[in-house]
Each structure stands twice: as structure tokens, then as C-alpha cells.
Design a protein around this motif. Structure first.
Motif, PDB file in Angstrom:
ATOM      1  N   GLU A 147       0.821  -1.207   0.000  1.00 17.38           N
ATOM      2  CA  GLU A 147       0.000   0.000   0.000  1.00 17.38           C
ATOM      3  C   GLU A 147       0.856   1.259   0.000  1.00 17.38           C
ATOM      4  O   GLU A 147       0.554   2.218  -0.715  1.00 17.38           O
ATOM      5  CB  GLU A 147      -0.946   0.016   1.195  1.00 17.38           C
ATOM      6  N   GLU A 148       1.935   1.270   0.778  1.00 18.12           N
ATOM      7  CA  GLU A 148       2.828   2.427   0.799  1.00 18.12           C
ATOM      8  C   GLU A 148       3.395   2.689  -0.591  1.00 18.12           C
ATOM      9  O   GLU A 148       3.479   3.833  -1.029  1.00 18.12           O
ATOM     10  CB  GLU A 148       3.982   2.196   1.782  1.00 18.12           C
ATOM     11  N   PHE A 149       3.773   1.628  -1.272  1.00 18.92           N
ATOM     12  CA  PHE A 149       4.360   1.783  -2.591  1.00 18.92           C
ATOM     13  C   PHE A 149       3.321   2.253  -3.606  1.00 18.92           C
ATOM     14  O   PHE A 149       3.603   3.112  -4.434  1.00 18.92           O
ATOM     15  CB  PHE A 149       5.021   0.489  -3.044  1.00 18.92           C
ATOM     16  N   ALA A 150       2.107   1.718  -3.520  1.00 19.21           N
ATOM     17  CA  ALA A 150       1.035   2.151  -4.428  1.00 19.21           C
ATOM     18  C   ALA A 150       0.695   3.621  -4.203  1.00 19.21           C
ATOM     19  O   ALA A 150       0.456   4.362  -5.164  1.00 19.21           O
ATOM     20  CB  ALA A 150      -0.199   1.285  -4.244  1.00 19.21           C
ATOM     21  N   LYS A 151       0.700   4.061  -2.960  1.00 17.75           N
ATOM     22  CA  LYS A 151       0.446   5.474  -2.656  1.00 17.75           C
ATOM     23  C   LYS A 151       1.531   6.349  -3.279  1.00 17.75           C
ATOM     24  O   LYS A 151       1.243   7.415  -3.819  1.00 17.75           O
ATOM     25  CB  LYS A 151       0.417   5.703  -1.149  1.00 17.75           C
ATOM     26  N   ALA A 178       2.208   9.947  -9.888  1.00 18.04           N
ATOM     27  CA  ALA A 178       1.485   9.713 -11.143  1.00 18.04           C
ATOM     28  C   ALA A 178       2.352   8.952 -12.148  1.00 18.04           C
ATOM     29  O   ALA A 178       2.490   9.349 -13.304  1.00 18.04           O
ATOM     30  CB  ALA A 178       0.969  11.013 -11.735  1.00 18.04           C
ATOM     31  N   VAL A 179       2.919   7.851 -11.694  1.00 20.10           N
ATOM     32  CA  VAL A 179       3.784   7.036 -12.544  1.00 20.10           C
ATOM     33  C   VAL A 179       2.944   6.352 -13.620  1.00 20.10           C
ATOM     34  O   VAL A 179       1.942   5.692 -13.311  1.00 20.10           O
ATOM     35  CB  VAL A 179       4.546   5.987 -11.696  1.00 20.10           C
ATOM     36  N   HIS A 180       3.354   6.496 -14.864  1.00 23.21           N
ATOM     37  CA  HIS A 180       2.652   5.862 -15.984  1.00 23.21           C
ATOM     38  C   HIS A 180       2.799   4.339 -15.843  1.00 23.21           C
ATOM     39  O   HIS A 180       3.867   3.848 -15.449  1.00 23.21           O
ATOM     40  CB  HIS A 180       3.250   6.340 -17.301  1.00 23.21           C
ATOM     41  N   PRO A 181       1.758   3.575 -16.167  1.00 21.75           N
ATOM     42  CA  PRO A 181       1.817   2.115 -16.022  1.00 21.75           C
ATOM     43  C   PRO A 181       3.017   1.462 -16.717  1.00 21.75           C
ATOM     44  O   PRO A 181       3.575   0.498 -16.186  1.00 21.75           O
ATOM     45  CB  PRO A 181       0.504   1.640 -16.653  1.00 21.75           C
ATOM     46  N   GLU A 198       7.027  -1.179 -13.649  1.00 22.23           N
ATOM     47  CA  GLU A 198       7.897  -2.343 -13.454  1.00 22.23           C
ATOM     48  C   GLU A 198       9.362  -1.921 -13.256  1.00 22.23           C
ATOM     49  O   GLU A 198      10.058  -2.472 -12.402  1.00 22.23           O
ATOM     50  CB  GLU A 198       7.783  -3.296 -14.651  1.00 22.23           C
ATOM     51  N   ASP A 199       9.826  -0.932 -14.008  1.00 25.13           N
ATOM     52  CA  ASP A 199      11.200  -0.452 -13.856  1.00 25.13           C
ATOM     53  C   ASP A 199      11.432   0.149 -12.478  1.00 25.13           C
ATOM     54  O   ASP A 199      12.469  -0.078 -11.855  1.00 25.13           O
ATOM     55  CB  ASP A 199      11.525   0.603 -14.920  1.00 25.13           C
ATOM     56  N   ILE A 200      10.483   0.907 -12.000  1.00 20.32           N
ATOM     57  CA  ILE A 200      10.616   1.533 -10.683  1.00 20.32           C
ATOM     58  C   ILE A 200      10.610   0.475  -9.594  1.00 20.32           C
ATOM     59  O   ILE A 200      11.415   0.528  -8.661  1.00 20.32           O
ATOM     60  CB  ILE A 200       9.499   2.570 -10.468  1.00 20.32           C
ATOM     61  N   HIS A 249      14.016  -2.974  -5.464  1.00 20.50           N
ATOM     62  CA  HIS A 249      14.442  -4.292  -4.962  1.00 20.50           C
ATOM     63  C   HIS A 249      13.429  -4.914  -4.002  1.00 20.50           C
ATOM     64  O   HIS A 249      13.747  -5.267  -2.883  1.00 20.50           O
ATOM     65  CB  HIS A 249      15.800  -4.212  -4.287  1.00 20.50           C
ATOM     66  N   PHE A 250      12.201  -5.054  -4.438  1.00 23.69           N
ATOM     67  CA  PHE A 250      11.184  -5.734  -3.633  1.00 23.69           C
ATOM     68  C   PHE A 250      11.495  -7.206  -3.576  1.00 23.69           C
ATOM     69  O   PHE A 250      11.992  -7.805  -4.467  1.00 23.69           O
ATOM     70  CB  PHE A 250       9.785  -5.540  -4.245  1.00 23.69           C
TER      71      PHE A 250
END
Length: 81
Positions: A56-60, A66-69, A73-75, A80-81
Motif C-alpha cells: 500500500e505504501e508503494f502504491a500510494k 502519477a507514474v505511468h503504467p 515495473e522499472d521503478i 528491490h522488492f
């Protein structure tokens, strides 16, 4: 797959579309799905067993920036999840 939370980056003057981010969980693994509202394109990124709070923290953060879809994946791989 169970959807846990939804976040949105609302349209702005510079960006004429909303971006939705969804946290989903399946058998203890977490994913983020992202898409441009009104479009048919959807990107899904694997987070692993990071836990719901971390997902949730990462999605927020993605919604806030406003990262483009297509860049999600690169971010995530850089984090390093």
C-alpha cells in the motif's frame, strides 16, 4: 486474486487522464496493477511477499508521483522488492 486497495492519480492540466493503481494479493504474494482510466491497457507488477502495508505504501507513492503504467515495473525493480 483478492483486491486489497485502490489508489488514483487524478488528471491534471499537464496530464489529461486518471491513472488507477490496485493492490492485489494471491497466496501471500502481492502485485500492483495499473491502468489509465478509460483505456484498455493494464500493467501488472509483482512485489513478492512484502506484506499488505508495504504494498500500500508503494502504491500510494506511485499515485502521488502519477507514474505511468509502462514505467511501473522499472521503478519496482529499482526498489528491490
Amino acid at each position: 486474486m483478492i483486491y486489497k486497495a485502490f489508489y488514483t492519480a487524478k488528471r491534471t492540466v499537464e496530464r489529461d487522464f486518471d491513472i488507477m493503481y490496485r493492490i492485489c494479493e494471491e497466496k501471500g504474494d502481492y502485485y500492483i496493477e495499473s491502468f489509465i482510466c478509460g483505456g484498455s491497457f493494464c500493467e501488472k507488477a509483482f512485489l513478492g511477499r512484502c506484506g499488505e502495508t508495504k504494498a500500500e505504501e508503494f502504491a500510494k507513492l506511485l499515485a502521488k508521483k502519477a507514474v505511468h503504467p509502462v514505467h511501473m515495473e522499472d521503478i519496482i525493480s529499482d526498489r528491490h522488492f
